[in-house]
Design an enzyme around this catalytic site. Structure first.
Site: not given
Length: 199
Positions: A67-69
């Site tokens: 995941a990457d935000t």
């Protein structure tokens, strides 16, 4: 079944633990390499894919979650501030306005099938004085957060409203993750009760 989270983010670890799933944490150490001229959702998805693929290369027969935000305002991606001065600049650009938060999520199942999607939320930050922003920065939450605030911590006091998935803003949109896992062969019926050991 074995699940691996390709992130050392305390927020993502806490959210995944909240589901009662047992998992290993193996963060990717691959440098981020993406064209920042891409659309924000494409940047978030590509970074999540790179992290998941990097970890999956040494975690065969596992479910791997990457995941990457990112935080976006005026079309500009705000990463993690490198200093208090940069945190101040970011928060000054966000205060009193609505910005977007994108999280790219990649799931790789034990057979190697890959699925990448994204979630988007809108966050409105209330008007803040420079003094109020500096007081928030002094509490230390800004340093390792995209956009220089943590909605799950004291940063929630900066926010007037959100639209979309709250967990996306924290860093891992759980409903999206659940639907992706189901699509790749881990149905919701098993998600409730089927992940007690990481074998």
């Amino acid at each position: 079944m074995k699940i691996v989270l390709a992130s050392k983010s305390p927020r993502r670890i806490e959210l995944l633990k909240g589901l009662g799933w047992s998992f290993d944490v193996i963060p990717s150490d691959k440098p981020e390499n993406v064209d920042k001229n891409l659309a924000p959702q494409e940047v978030a998805m590509l970074l999540s894919l790179q992290k998941a693929q990097d970890v999956a290369s040494s975690a065969s027969s596992s479910w791997v979650i990457g995941a990457d935000t990112i935080v976006v305002v005026d079309g500009k991606i705000l990463g993690k501030p490198k200093s208090n001065e940069e945190a101040l600049s970011m928060l000054l650009s966000l205060e009193g306005r609505t910005h977007e938060v994108f999280t790219g999520v990649t799931v790789i199942n034990p057979t190697g099938k890959v699925l990448t999607k994204f979630s988007r939320s809108f966050v409105t930050m209330k008007p803040l004085t420079r003094s109020e922003i500096l007081s928030y920065i002094s509490c230390g939450e800004s340093s390792d957060k995209a956009g220089a605030y943590a909605i799950q911590g004291k940063g929630t006091l900066l926010i007037s409203s959100i639209e979309g998935d709250y967990f996306n803003i924290v860093g891992l949109p759980l409903e999206l993750l659940s639907s992706m896992m189901a699509e790749l062969g881990f149905p919701l019926t098993q998600q409730f009760s089927g992940v007690n050991t990481n074998e």
